[in-house]
Design a protein around this motif. Sequence first.
Motif, PDB file in Angstrom:
ATOM      1  N   GLU A  41       8.659  -3.840  -6.806  1.00 10.14           N
ATOM      2  CA  GLU A  41       9.296  -4.737  -7.768  1.00 10.14           C
ATOM      3  C   GLU A  41       8.263  -5.439  -8.649  1.00 10.14           C
ATOM      4  O   GLU A  41       8.495  -5.644  -9.840  1.00 10.14           O
ATOM      5  N   ILE A  42       7.149  -5.776  -8.078  1.00 10.05           N
ATOM      6  CA  ILE A  42       6.090  -6.458  -8.828  1.00 10.05           C
ATOM      7  C   ILE A  42       5.497  -5.556  -9.912  1.00 10.05           C
ATOM      8  O   ILE A  42       5.235  -5.999 -11.029  1.00 10.05           O
ATOM      9  N   HIS A  43       5.291  -4.283  -9.594  1.00 11.33           N
ATOM     10  CA  HIS A  43       4.557  -3.391 -10.495  1.00 11.33           C
ATOM     11  C   HIS A  43       5.421  -2.426 -11.309  1.00 11.33           C
ATOM     12  O   HIS A  43       4.906  -1.790 -12.229  1.00 11.33           O
ATOM     13  N   GLN A  44       6.700  -2.323 -11.012  1.00 13.10           N
ATOM     14  CA  GLN A  44       7.532  -1.304 -11.655  1.00 13.10           C
ATOM     15  C   GLN A  44       7.670  -1.460 -13.163  1.00 13.10           C
ATOM     16  O   GLN A  44       7.912  -0.495 -13.872  1.00 13.10           O
ATOM     17  N   HIS A  45       7.493  -2.650 -13.701  1.00 12.41           N
ATOM     18  CA  HIS A  45       7.670  -2.870 -15.137  1.00 12.41           C
ATOM     19  C   HIS A  45       6.348  -2.843 -15.909  1.00 12.41           C
ATOM     20  O   HIS A  45       6.354  -3.037 -17.127  1.00 12.41           O
ATOM     21  N   LYS A  46       5.270  -2.589 -15.233  1.00 10.92           N
ATOM     22  CA  LYS A  46       3.971  -2.533 -15.905  1.00 10.92           C
ATOM     23  C   LYS A  46       3.850  -1.240 -16.699  1.00 10.92           C
ATOM     24  O   LYS A  46       4.443  -0.220 -16.370  1.00 10.92           O
ATOM     25  N   GLU A  47       3.053  -1.320 -17.752  1.00  5.45           N
ATOM     26  CA  GLU A  47       2.802  -0.154 -18.608  1.00  5.45           C
ATOM     27  C   GLU A  47       1.988   0.882 -17.843  1.00  5.45           C
ATOM     28  O   GLU A  47       1.227   0.544 -16.922  1.00  5.45           O
ATOM     29  N   ASN A  48       2.111   2.133 -18.265  1.00  5.72           N
ATOM     30  CA  ASN A  48       1.356   3.220 -17.641  1.00  5.72           C
ATOM     31  C   ASN A  48      -0.146   2.950 -17.670  1.00  5.72           C
ATOM     32  O   ASN A  48      -0.848   3.210 -16.693  1.00  5.72           O
ATOM     33  N   PHE A  49      -0.634   2.425 -18.795  1.00  6.78           N
ATOM     34  CA  PHE A  49      -2.060   2.138 -18.930  1.00  6.78           C
ATOM     35  C   PHE A  49      -2.523   1.196 -17.823  1.00  6.78           C
ATOM     36  O   PHE A  49      -3.532   1.440 -17.165  1.00  6.78           O
ATOM     37  N   GLU A  50      -1.781   0.126 -17.623  1.00  5.02           N
ATOM     38  CA  GLU A  50      -2.155  -0.866 -16.617  1.00  5.02           C
ATOM     39  C   GLU A  50      -2.114  -0.288 -15.204  1.00  5.02           C
ATOM     40  O   GLU A  50      -2.999  -0.562 -14.378  1.00  5.02           O
ATOM     41  N   LEU A  51      -1.122   0.536 -14.930  1.00  7.34           N
ATOM     42  CA  LEU A  51      -1.010   1.141 -13.604  1.00  7.34           C
ATOM     43  C   LEU A  51      -2.159   2.109 -13.332  1.00  7.34           C
ATOM     44  O   LEU A  51      -2.763   2.094 -12.260  1.00  7.34           O
ATOM     45  N   ILE A  52      -2.485   2.929 -14.326  1.00  9.90           N
ATOM     46  CA  ILE A  52      -3.601   3.873 -14.154  1.00  9.90           C
ATOM     47  C   ILE A  52      -4.912   3.117 -14.035  1.00  9.90           C
ATOM     48  O   ILE A  52      -5.787   3.484 -13.245  1.00  9.90           O
ATOM     49  N   GLU A  53      -5.034   2.042 -14.780  1.00  9.52           N
ATOM     50  CA  GLU A  53      -6.229   1.201 -14.694  1.00  9.52           C
ATOM     51  C   GLU A  53      -6.387   0.631 -13.283  1.00  9.52           C
ATOM     52  O   GLU A  53      -7.497   0.546 -12.748  1.00  9.52           O
ATOM     53  N   MET A  54      -5.285   0.276 -12.669  1.00  5.66           N
ATOM     54  CA  MET A  54      -5.325  -0.242 -11.302  1.00  5.66           C
ATOM     55  C   MET A  54      -5.774   0.850 -10.325  1.00  5.66           C
ATOM     56  O   MET A  54      -6.588   0.588  -9.437  1.00  5.66           O
ATOM     57  N   ILE A  55      -5.270   2.052 -10.521  1.00  2.11           N
ATOM     58  CA  ILE A  55      -5.674   3.168  -9.654  1.00  2.11           C
ATOM     59  C   ILE A  55      -7.164   3.463  -9.822  1.00  2.11           C
ATOM     60  O   ILE A  55      -7.844   3.800  -8.853  1.00  2.11           O
ATOM     61  N   GLU A  56      -7.682   3.298 -11.040  1.00  2.77           N
ATOM     62  CA  GLU A  56      -9.093   3.558 -11.297  1.00  2.77           C
ATOM     63  C   GLU A  56     -10.000   2.444 -10.749  1.00  2.77           C
ATOM     64  O   GLU A  56     -11.215   2.580 -10.774  1.00  2.77           O
ATOM     65  N   SER A  57      -9.419   1.375 -10.280  1.00  2.00           N
ATOM     66  CA  SER A  57     -10.180   0.279  -9.661  1.00  2.00           C
ATOM     67  C   SER A  57      -9.577  -0.053  -8.302  1.00  2.00           C
ATOM     68  O   SER A  57      -9.169  -1.196  -8.039  1.00  2.00           O
ATOM     69  N   PRO A  58      -9.521   0.911  -7.399  1.00  2.91           N
ATOM     70  CA  PRO A  58      -8.834   0.686  -6.118  1.00  2.91           C
ATOM     71  C   PRO A  58      -9.485  -0.380  -5.238  1.00  2.91           C
ATOM     72  O   PRO A  58      -8.830  -0.927  -4.362  1.00  2.91           O
ATOM     73  N   GLU A  59     -10.743  -0.680  -5.506  1.00  6.71           N
ATOM     74  CA  GLU A  59     -11.431  -1.694  -4.699  1.00  6.71           C
ATOM     75  C   GLU A  59     -10.838  -3.089  -4.884  1.00  6.71           C
ATOM     76  O   GLU A  59     -11.079  -3.989  -4.084  1.00  6.71           O
ATOM     77  N   HIS A  60     -10.034  -3.265  -5.936  1.00  3.29           N
ATOM     78  CA  HIS A  60      -9.419  -4.570  -6.214  1.00  3.29           C
ATOM     79  C   HIS A  60      -8.013  -4.711  -5.630  1.00  3.29           C
ATOM     80  O   HIS A  60      -7.385  -5.767  -5.787  1.00  3.29           O
ATOM     81  N   THR A  88      -5.009  -3.417  -2.398  1.00  5.91           N
ATOM     82  CA  THR A  88      -4.825  -2.886  -1.048  1.00  5.91           C
ATOM     83  C   THR A  88      -4.415  -1.410  -1.135  1.00  5.91           C
ATOM     84  O   THR A  88      -3.843  -0.987  -2.152  1.00  5.91           O
ATOM     85  N   PRO A  89      -4.683  -0.648  -0.090  1.00  2.57           N
ATOM     86  CA  PRO A  89      -4.234   0.752  -0.074  1.00  2.57           C
ATOM     87  C   PRO A  89      -2.717   0.880  -0.275  1.00  2.57           C
ATOM     88  O   PRO A  89      -2.245   1.804  -0.935  1.00  2.57           O
ATOM     89  N   GLU A  90      -1.958  -0.064   0.270  1.00  2.00           N
ATOM     90  CA  GLU A  90      -0.503  -0.040   0.112  1.00  2.00           C
ATOM     91  C   GLU A  90      -0.113  -0.212  -1.358  1.00  2.00           C
ATOM     92  O   GLU A  90       0.803   0.463  -1.840  1.00  2.00           O
ATOM     93  N   CYS A  91      -0.800  -1.081  -2.044  1.00  2.00           N
ATOM     94  CA  CYS A  91      -0.526  -1.325  -3.457  1.00  2.00           C
ATOM     95  C   CYS A  91      -0.822  -0.057  -4.275  1.00  2.00           C
ATOM     96  O   CYS A  91      -0.017   0.343  -5.116  1.00  2.00           O
ATOM     97  N   ILE A  92      -1.945   0.573  -4.020  1.00  2.00           N
ATOM     98  CA  ILE A  92      -2.313   1.801  -4.732  1.00  2.00           C
ATOM     99  C   ILE A  92      -1.282   2.895  -4.462  1.00  2.00           C
ATOM    100  O   ILE A  92      -0.892   3.634  -5.369  1.00  2.00           O
ATOM    101  N   GLU A  93      -0.819   2.983  -3.242  1.00  2.00           N
ATOM    102  CA  GLU A  93       0.200   3.982  -2.885  1.00  2.00           C
ATOM    103  C   GLU A  93       1.493   3.744  -3.676  1.00  2.00           C
ATOM    104  O   GLU A  93       2.090   4.695  -4.208  1.00  2.00           O
ATOM    105  N   VAL A  94       1.914   2.497  -3.779  1.00  2.00           N
ATOM    106  CA  VAL A  94       3.123   2.157  -4.529  1.00  2.00           C
ATOM    107  C   VAL A  94       2.935   2.479  -6.009  1.00  2.00           C
ATOM    108  O   VAL A  94       3.840   3.010  -6.661  1.00  2.00           O
ATOM    109  N   ILE A  95       1.769   2.192  -6.534  1.00  2.00           N
ATOM    110  CA  ILE A  95       1.494   2.475  -7.949  1.00  2.00           C
ATOM    111  C   ILE A  95       1.565   3.977  -8.214  1.00  2.00           C
ATOM    112  O   ILE A  95       2.131   4.420  -9.215  1.00  2.00           O
TER     113      ILE A  95
END
Length: 117
Positions: free
Chosen positions: A6-25, A27-34
């Motif tokens: 619910e927190i991340h579903q409305h984020k733009e694709n750019f922001e989501l991919i950016e999050m995946i490219e910085s997984p150190e920031h 949790t693994p669960e968050c990256i999995e949901v993204i």
Amino acid sequence: MKTLHEIHQHKENFELIEMIESPEHYTPECIEVIHEILNSRDINNKEKAKIIKQINEDKARKKLLNQNLSEEEIILHKSQFLDKKQIKNIYIKQLKLIMKEQKGFRFDVWSYVIGAY
């Protein structure tokens, strides 16, 4: 309390991919949901590749601009989507662009001396 989805579903694709490219920031669960959110969207490969390239170019450029290139070894960042060779090529391209941009700002002693006369 909202779920990660619910927190991340409305984020733009750019922001989501950016999050995946910085997984150190994140949790693994968050990256999995993204990943799940991105996989559920209809993103064409060309658009995704463009976003990934832009994110990694930005990362490389920031790193190069914040590093003393004459005294420090450049340690390339890691990508979740691109291999080492692709990242290396991005750094080379960004370094060439930075050098080209900064050439215009170089102080030319001879122009100064000639201008004084």
